[in-house]
Design a protein around this motif. Structure first.
Motif, short mmCIF file in Angstrom:
data_model
loop_
_atom_site.label_atom_id
_atom_site.label_comp_id
_atom_site.label_asym_id
_atom_site.label_seq_id
_atom_site.Cartn_x
_atom_site.Cartn_y
_atom_site.Cartn_z
N PRO A 169 0.84 -1.21 0.00
CA PRO A 169 0.00 0.00 0.00
C PRO A 169 0.87 1.26 0.00
CG PRO A 169 -0.71 -1.57 1.69
CD PRO A 169 0.60 -2.06 1.18
N SER A 170 0.55 2.18 -0.89
CA SER A 170 1.30 3.43 -0.95
C SER A 170 0.44 4.47 -1.68
CB SER A 170 2.63 3.25 -1.70
OG SER A 170 2.40 2.82 -3.02
N PRO A 171 0.60 5.73 -1.32
CA PRO A 171 -0.16 6.77 -2.02
C PRO A 171 0.30 6.86 -3.47
CG PRO A 171 1.50 7.73 -0.56
CD PRO A 171 1.47 6.26 -0.27
N GLU A 172 -0.64 6.94 -4.39
CA GLU A 172 -0.31 6.98 -5.81
C GLU A 172 -0.56 8.38 -6.35
OE1 GLU A 172 -2.44 4.00 -7.91
OE2 GLU A 172 -1.22 2.36 -7.14
N ARG A 173 0.45 8.89 -7.04
CA ARG A 173 0.30 10.19 -7.68
C ARG A 173 -0.05 9.98 -9.15
NH1 ARG A 173 5.71 13.32 -5.40
NH2 ARG A 173 5.12 13.27 -3.18
N PRO A 174 -0.92 10.79 -9.70
CA PRO A 174 -1.26 10.65 -11.12
C PRO A 174 -0.01 10.72 -11.99
CG PRO A 174 -2.75 12.18 -10.04
CD PRO A 174 -1.66 11.89 -9.06
N THR A 175 0.09 9.80 -12.96
CA THR A 175 1.22 9.79 -13.86
C THR A 175 0.77 9.41 -15.26
OG1 THR A 175 3.34 8.72 -14.37
CG2 THR A 175 1.71 7.38 -13.20
N ARG A 176 1.41 10.01 -16.24
CA ARG A 176 1.13 9.67 -17.62
C ARG A 176 2.04 8.55 -18.11
NH1 ARG A 176 -2.10 13.18 -20.43
NH2 ARG A 176 -2.68 15.08 -19.32
N SER A 177 2.95 8.10 -17.26
CA SER A 177 3.90 7.07 -17.65
C SER A 177 3.30 5.68 -17.40
CB SER A 177 5.20 7.23 -16.85
OG SER A 177 6.10 6.18 -17.15
N PHE A 178 3.26 4.86 -18.43
CA PHE A 178 2.74 3.50 -18.27
C PHE A 178 3.24 2.66 -19.45
CE2 PHE A 178 -0.32 5.47 -21.06
CZ PHE A 178 -0.63 4.47 -21.98
N SER A 179 3.14 1.34 -19.30
CA SER A 179 3.51 0.43 -20.38
C SER A 179 2.70 -0.85 -20.24
CB SER A 179 5.00 0.11 -20.34
OG SER A 179 5.32 -0.85 -21.33
N LEU A 180 2.27 -1.39 -21.37
CA LEU A 180 1.60 -2.69 -21.39
C LEU A 180 2.57 -3.81 -21.73
CD1 LEU A 180 -1.73 -1.66 -23.17
CD2 LEU A 180 -1.45 -2.36 -20.78
N ARG A 181 3.84 -3.46 -21.95
CA ARG A 181 4.85 -4.49 -22.20
C ARG A 181 5.37 -5.04 -20.87
NH1 ARG A 181 8.83 -1.74 -26.76
NH2 ARG A 181 7.24 -1.46 -28.37
N ASN A 182 5.63 -6.34 -20.84
CA ASN A 182 6.20 -6.95 -19.63
C ASN A 182 5.48 -6.45 -18.38
OD1 ASN A 182 8.14 -8.42 -21.09
ND2 ASN A 182 9.46 -6.63 -21.20
N PHE A 183 4.17 -6.56 -18.40
CA PHE A 183 3.34 -6.00 -17.33
C PHE A 183 3.46 -6.85 -16.07
CE2 PHE A 183 -0.42 -4.92 -14.96
CZ PHE A 183 -0.60 -3.57 -15.23
N PRO A 184 3.91 -6.27 -14.94
CA PRO A 184 4.03 -7.04 -13.70
C PRO A 184 2.67 -7.28 -13.06
CG PRO A 184 4.64 -4.75 -13.31
CD PRO A 184 4.36 -4.87 -14.78
N LEU A 185 2.34 -8.54 -12.82
CA LEU A 185 1.08 -8.90 -12.18
C LEU A 185 1.41 -9.57 -10.84
CD1 LEU A 185 -1.86 -8.51 -13.19
CD2 LEU A 185 -1.89 -10.96 -13.70
N HIS A 186 1.16 -8.84 -9.75
CA HIS A 186 1.54 -9.33 -8.43
C HIS A 186 0.51 -10.34 -7.91
CE1 HIS A 186 3.65 -5.50 -8.97
NE2 HIS A 186 4.55 -5.97 -8.15
N LEU A 187 0.89 -11.03 -6.84
CA LEU A 187 0.06 -12.11 -6.33
C LEU A 187 -1.34 -11.63 -5.96
CD1 LEU A 187 -0.29 -15.04 -5.53
CD2 LEU A 187 0.84 -14.53 -3.34
N ASP A 188 -1.45 -10.45 -5.34
CA ASP A 188 -2.78 -9.95 -4.98
C ASP A 188 -3.62 -9.65 -6.22
OD1 ASP A 188 -2.54 -6.54 -5.02
OD2 ASP A 188 -0.71 -7.74 -5.04
N GLN A 189 -2.98 -9.21 -7.30
CA GLN A 189 -3.71 -8.97 -8.54
C GLN A 189 -4.13 -10.28 -9.20
OE1 GLN A 189 -0.32 -6.62 -9.94
NE2 GLN A 189 -1.75 -4.96 -10.42
N ILE A 190 -3.26 -11.29 -9.14
CA ILE A 190 -3.59 -12.61 -9.67
C ILE A 190 -4.81 -13.16 -8.94
CG2 ILE A 190 -2.76 -15.01 -9.76
CD1 ILE A 190 0.05 -13.83 -10.32
N GLU A 191 -4.85 -12.99 -7.62
CA GLU A 191 -6.02 -13.43 -6.85
C GLU A 191 -7.24 -12.60 -7.21
OE1 GLU A 191 -3.60 -14.87 -2.82
OE2 GLU A 191 -4.40 -12.84 -2.97
N GLU A 192 -7.07 -11.31 -7.35
CA GLU A 192 -8.17 -10.40 -7.65
C GLU A 192 -8.84 -10.74 -8.99
OE1 GLU A 192 -8.41 -5.75 -6.76
OE2 GLU A 192 -7.17 -6.18 -8.51
N LEU A 193 -8.03 -11.19 -9.95
CA LEU A 193 -8.53 -11.53 -11.27
C LEU A 193 -9.03 -12.97 -11.35
CD1 LEU A 193 -5.79 -9.82 -13.47
CD2 LEU A 193 -8.15 -9.06 -13.17
#
Length: 397
Positions: free
Chosen positions: A173-197
């Motif tokens: 958990p961490s505060p997220e600041r709006p950013t225009r930087s992103f990539s769909l290449r080599n997208f990291p999917l963490h364990l909590d996201q794997i469970e969420e999906l």
């Protein structure tokens, strides 16, 4: 590879840049395209990384996988969850005449270097790219029409959306600041996201355990810095295209992952062997003519495990208030779930390892080594680029 079509850059690693032909919209989003696709990886980055070593280890691992596929024993490696290995196609030397035609397909001022040509891993389809963008990127960006347009364009045009499944790490958990930087290449999917999906984390863990056991005891390499990605399965056209080559569609296991919904049918792929080294069993002579010791052998496996990205499930931290390598989120429920996943991974690794060693006719004394590998992983962690024994906080050189 079409010698008339310009190549685009689809990846960048520590060893080199990766180039391929642009896929058509159908080829990006349809599973069964008409022919096999390849990529070229240039040795144009870190001088300490060797594409020659990657080529040699890649061929060696492929040969081991093909021999396993033809075997009647080692059932976990044959009937377990499938992990594909990209087919190695060619090695290009710096002075190869192939550069006469290849350089014209690359940007100006590029020069010949050592390079590899291998099977292209088919990227994730547009519905899944859309899911990633909506669920994990859109909310982090500025909420304006311009950013939404950029994101939609990336979803439509991304040529190399591969997913990196991190079973050994949850997001912190961490505060997220709006950013225009992103990539769909080599997208990291963490364990909590794997469970969420609702993705099959236990199946991924078993596939990784089988693969690590295969690399250690069948191919006899340390698995250092290898990568796992989730992508689309190898198409039947690709299987047929490579069937007549020296390396017909290598893989470990044969069972498909069970996952419905927008994620759809997908596969796990194993790649990047440039940091791997062959391992001599304790008591045997290595390639340098030095007798391998058990301690050096076990420490090499632990360094490869802890020094890599957090693909594999991690053992529970020794103390409840210590999240070690960033592998576990806070809360007893997370610790319990992560500990259970680690136990599944460990049990599968041991079972597959013993199958392999029994099939090779190894002495019973050697059968103790897989348990010792798991033991040294439990006793160590990775701190500041070094393997540390937890009991003594002692560095391993």
């Amino acid at each position: 590879m079409n010698q008339q079509q310009q190549l685009i850059k689809i990846g960048q690693g520590a060893c080199g840049s990766v180039w391929a032909q642009r896929l058509s919209d159908d080829e990006v989003d349809v599973n069964d395209v008409d022919n096999n696709k390849t990529v070229i990886k240039r040795e144009d980055c870190n001088s300490n990384r060797s594409i020659t070593n990657e080529h040699n280890i890649h061929k060696h691992v492929t040969q081991s996988a093909l021999a396993t596929m033809a075997s009647e024993s080692k059932s976990n490696l044959i009937t377990g969850y499938q992990v594909n290995i990209p087919t190695p196609v060619d090695f290009i030397a710096t002075d190869s005449s192939q550069w006469d035609s290849l350089l014209s397909l690359l940007p100006p001022k590029f020069e010949p270097c050592r390079a590899l040509i291998s099977e292209r891993i088919p990227p994730m389809s547009q519905p899944f790219r859309q899911l990633l963008a909506q669920k994990y990127i859109g909310g982090r960006g500025p909420q304006d029409e311009g950013f939404a347009t950029i994101l939609l364009d990336a979803v439509r045009t991304e040529q190399n959306c591969l997913v990196r499944p991190f079973l050994g790490r949850r997001r912190q958990p961490s505060p997220e600041r709006p950013t225009r930087s992103f990539s769909l290449r080599n997208f990291p999917l963490h364990l909590d996201q794997i469970e969420e999906l609702g993705l099959p984390k236990e199946q991924y863990a078993m596939a990784m355990a089988d693969t690590l056991a295969f690399l250690h005891w069948e191919a006899e390499v340390d698995a250092r810095d290898v990568e796992f990605v989730l992508a689309r399965p190898r198409s039947q056209h690709a299987v047929a295209s490579f069937a007549s080559s020296s390396w017909p569609a290598p893989s470990i296991g044969s069972k498909a992952f069970s996952s419905g919904g927008v994620f759809g049918t997908h596969a796990m792929w194993l790649l990047d062997f440039d940091c791997c080294k062959k391992m001599a069993m304790p008591g045997a002579m290595d390639d340098d003519g030095i007798m391998a010791t058990e301690v050096a052998f076990l420490e090499a496996t632990a360094i490869a495990f802890w020094g890599n990205d957090p693909w594999y499930p991690r053992p529970p931290p020794p103390q409840s208030n210590d999240n070690g390598n960033g592998n576990h989120g806070a809360g007893s429920d997370c610790h319990l779930a992560d500990g259970q996943l680690w136990e599944k991974f460990k049990g599968r690794y041991l079972g597959t390892s013993w199958q392999i060693l029994e099939g090779k006719g190894e002495e019973r004394m050697t059968w103790e080594l897989p348990g010792k590998v798991m033991g040294i992983i439990l006793k160590t962690r990775w701190r500041n680029g070094k393997l540390i024994y937890l009991e003594y906080e002692e560095e391993v050189n």
